[in-house]
Design a protein around this motif. Structure first.
Motif: not given
Length: 320
Positions: A147, A180, A183
């Motif tokens: 990230l 993902l 996020c």
């Protein structure tokens, strides 16, 4: 003399009861001219509403799946041509450094495109999914490392300690892609920066609303959470954000498929998805997965390795 009643009416909406949220339908008449009261009946239509939500979602995903399957098939044919020619070039070029770097770049791009085809075929339900025993805390550790470049410096990523003994049966690739997507969604909700918190914990759920199947969820689960400090999601949009192609982003900035892919992943794992969000108060998405019974000893600890090993028992199942 009988009392004159007002105009008939019918409405439907959500009602927050002590035991959880309920979908209710009200049908009746206003009490009469000048009165604020009403006379009527109230029905609990939570299950009916959940069934209709699942039916509508299933129809949309079926159409989208057929399109994705056809696209993946044609794209895969083009990739096969590229791979064949790349192998011929590789043999012909030898070890010339400049050309070798370019060939390596092409090879990595083809690998990424192949992963995209696998995702499309999974979405179209034409590819089996490999399930393995996974420790969610290890998966979040891997995600944490990825990230840094994805979210930028304005967003601080926090890892809750979590319970390292928790194990679920899951597709590592699907679950990682789902997290993902959550996020990225959180990043877009914090354009001026903020805090993103990742966590995994054993939870006991009592009558909470699943945003995928529409039913009230009760029981014990492993919860993998993604929490942001962003703008929050308006209540009117919370029931629609998992629909394929639905997006509130400007044209060209979003496909509307990210959260739909999350929904597909949760469904294929027989899980649930909870959402807690208030405008201005951030959002928390929690993926609920069943416990893997007696599988704690099947997973390697991964000590001394930067990647999670989680190589316990495996099974091949059809994508739902």
């Amino acid at each position: 003399a009988g009392r004159h009643l007002g105009q008939p009416f019918e409405c439907e909406g959500w009602w927050q009861a002590a035991g959880g949220r309920r979908r209710i339908r009200i049908r009746g008449r206003s009490a009469g001219p000048g009165d604020l009261g009403m006379l009527g009946l109230v029905w609990n239509v939570t299950r009916e509403h959940a069934f209709q939500v699942r039916l509508t979602q299933s129809e949309k995903l079926e159409s989208l799946g057929r399109m994705a399957g056809g696209l993946a098939h044609d794209f895969n044919n083009h990739l096969a041509v590229l791979v064949g020619n790349l192998e011929l070039l590789d043999a012909a070029v030898g070890r010339e450094p400049g050309v070798r770097r370019r060939l390596d770049t092409i090879d990595r791009t083809i690998t990424a495109a192949t992963a995209l085809v696998r995702s499309l075929l999974t979405f179209a339900r034409r590819r089996t999914v490999e399930m393995e025993s996974i420790r969610p805390t290890e998966l979040l550790d891997e995600l944490h490392e990825m990230l840094a470049s994805l979210l930028g410096r304005q967003i601080r990523v926090v890892r809750d300690a979590g319970d390292a003994a928790l194990v679920v049966d899951a597709s590592r690739e699907q679950l990682q892609n789902a997290l993902l997507n959550l996020c990225v969604n959180a990043r877009d909700a914090m354009p001026d920066g903020g805090e993103l918190t990742l966590g995994a914990a054993a939870v006991a759920i009592a009558c909470e609303h699943c945003r995928i199947c529409g039913e009230e969820v009760t029981g014990s689960f492993v919860a993998i959470s993604v929490r942001d400090s962003g703008a929050g999601i308006p209540l009117a949009l919370q029931e629609r954000i998992f629909e394929p192609f639905f997006t509130t982003k400007a044209e060209g900035q979003g496909t509307g498929l990210g959260l739909a892919a999350v929904a597909g992943c949760v469904t294929s794992h027989q899980g649930h998805l909870l959402l807690d969000s208030t405008p201005g108060g951030g959002s928390c998405f929690r993926i609920l997965l069943p416990f893997t019974q007696g599988a704690v000893g099947d997973c390697s600890s991964g000590a001394g390795s930067g990647a999670a090993t989680a190589v316990g028992r495996k099974a091949i199942v059809a994508s739902a």
